[in-house]
Design a protein around this motif. Sequence first.
Motif, mmCIF file in Angstrom:
data_model
loop_
_atom_site.group_PDB
_atom_site.id
_atom_site.type_symbol
_atom_site.label_atom_id
_atom_site.label_comp_id
_atom_site.label_asym_id
_atom_site.label_seq_id
_atom_site.Cartn_x
_atom_site.Cartn_y
_atom_site.Cartn_z
ATOM 1 N N THR A 13 5.836 7.737 4.353
ATOM 2 C CA THR A 13 5.477 6.680 5.303
ATOM 3 C C THR A 13 3.972 6.450 5.393
ATOM 4 O O THR A 13 3.517 5.314 5.526
ATOM 5 N N GLU A 17 2.887 1.498 2.777
ATOM 6 C CA GLU A 17 2.572 0.083 3.005
ATOM 7 C C GLU A 17 1.444 -0.401 2.097
ATOM 8 O O GLU A 17 1.521 -1.503 1.535
ATOM 9 N N ASP A 43 10.658 7.739 8.138
ATOM 10 C CA ASP A 43 11.190 6.377 8.138
ATOM 11 C C ASP A 43 10.654 5.533 6.988
ATOM 12 O O ASP A 43 10.546 4.317 7.098
ATOM 13 N N GLU A 46 12.849 2.596 6.022
ATOM 14 C CA GLU A 46 12.811 1.510 7.002
ATOM 15 C C GLU A 46 11.559 0.662 6.816
ATOM 16 O O GLU A 46 11.607 -0.582 6.910
ATOM 17 N N VAL A 47 10.430 1.319 6.527
ATOM 18 C CA VAL A 47 9.182 0.590 6.281
ATOM 19 C C VAL A 47 9.323 -0.287 5.039
ATOM 20 O O VAL A 47 8.913 -1.458 5.022
ATOM 21 N N ASP A 49 12.118 -1.468 3.688
ATOM 22 C CA ASP A 49 13.067 -2.543 3.946
ATOM 23 C C ASP A 49 12.437 -3.663 4.778
ATOM 24 O O ASP A 49 12.642 -4.856 4.493
ATOM 25 N N SER A 50 11.646 -3.286 5.770
ATOM 26 C CA SER A 50 11.032 -4.305 6.619
ATOM 27 C C SER A 50 10.026 -5.151 5.848
ATOM 28 O O SER A 50 9.818 -6.325 6.164
ATOM 29 N N ARG A 51 9.408 -4.569 4.808
ATOM 30 C CA ARG A 51 8.414 -5.315 4.033
ATOM 31 C C ARG A 51 9.060 -6.140 2.925
ATOM 32 O O ARG A 51 8.591 -7.241 2.614
ATOM 33 N N ALA A 53 12.541 -6.996 2.577
ATOM 34 C CA ALA A 53 13.706 -7.811 2.912
ATOM 35 C C ALA A 53 13.309 -9.277 3.083
ATOM 36 O O ALA A 53 12.334 -9.601 3.772
#
Length: 305
Positions: A13, A17, A43, A46-47, A49-51, A53
Amino acid sequence: MSLSVVLCTYNGTRYIEEQLESILSQSLTPDEIVVSDDGSSDDVLEVIDSRLAGGSVAYSVLKNKFTIGPALNFSQAINQAKGEYIAMSDQDDVWGCLKLESLMSLMHCLEADVGCETPILVFSDATIVDSHLNVLHSSFQSYHGFDLSRVSLASLLVENISPGCCMLVNKALAELAMPLPEDALMHDGWLMLVAKAFGKIGYVDQPLVKYRQHDRNAVGASRKLGALKILRSIAASKRVIIGYQSQARAFLTVFGGRLSPQDFKLMSQFSLLSEKNFWARKVFCLKNKIKKQSPVKNIALYCFV
């Protein structure tokens, strides 16, 4: 032409990014990103996927139920990739915006010369940086004293000259080299060996990756020579040499029938090196130019070979 990036993660994590942004900001945009997570407890997925998706780059996620290690994690990600060309990404580096374009340009030049059915690996230099991206050394290659002109199959038996994050391979190499055998030390060194034995290797003499060094690297670039570091390095050398021989045996198992007689003899004798006596081992390595490019690392190698 289709281009895949395989990105392997494990509790990443903190830096993921920045790496995702550097991949998505490439002058040559990849067609897909294959994420393979090695059982992270943070996570990081999740990071990711959020970027990714809803973005323009397709992506897929493999999640291991238990940790298998970086080498096998990359192996399964490469097997999953659909692209004709595959670039490998660590979770903590930062790519220069021309990385993929520069490597693909060289790849196309080599394919025009030897054909796209030939296994090809191209790689670049990297800038070694700390956890905050401050430059520690401007060139990974010069830092380690590497020189592609001095690389042979014999030298690659005991030393890989590039991290996977600097590499791009074509489908011909990926399909030939994968899946990774259990005794292969790392995916990048294995790919380099296969490319040298059966294909072509090319080099872009530019630092196209910021290769981050921190306390959680799977494999790093540090060569500090403090007393404790030297003792640990010496203690590890014997284990690593045994690993090199196991890798050579694995190479023979997979590719023995494809090797030239000369390369088969080299690989066979090296794989059985521990059965020779003290001086015979050293004479064999000297005669066959089995050596590392750094004089200091060579001393450690020949102490325990």
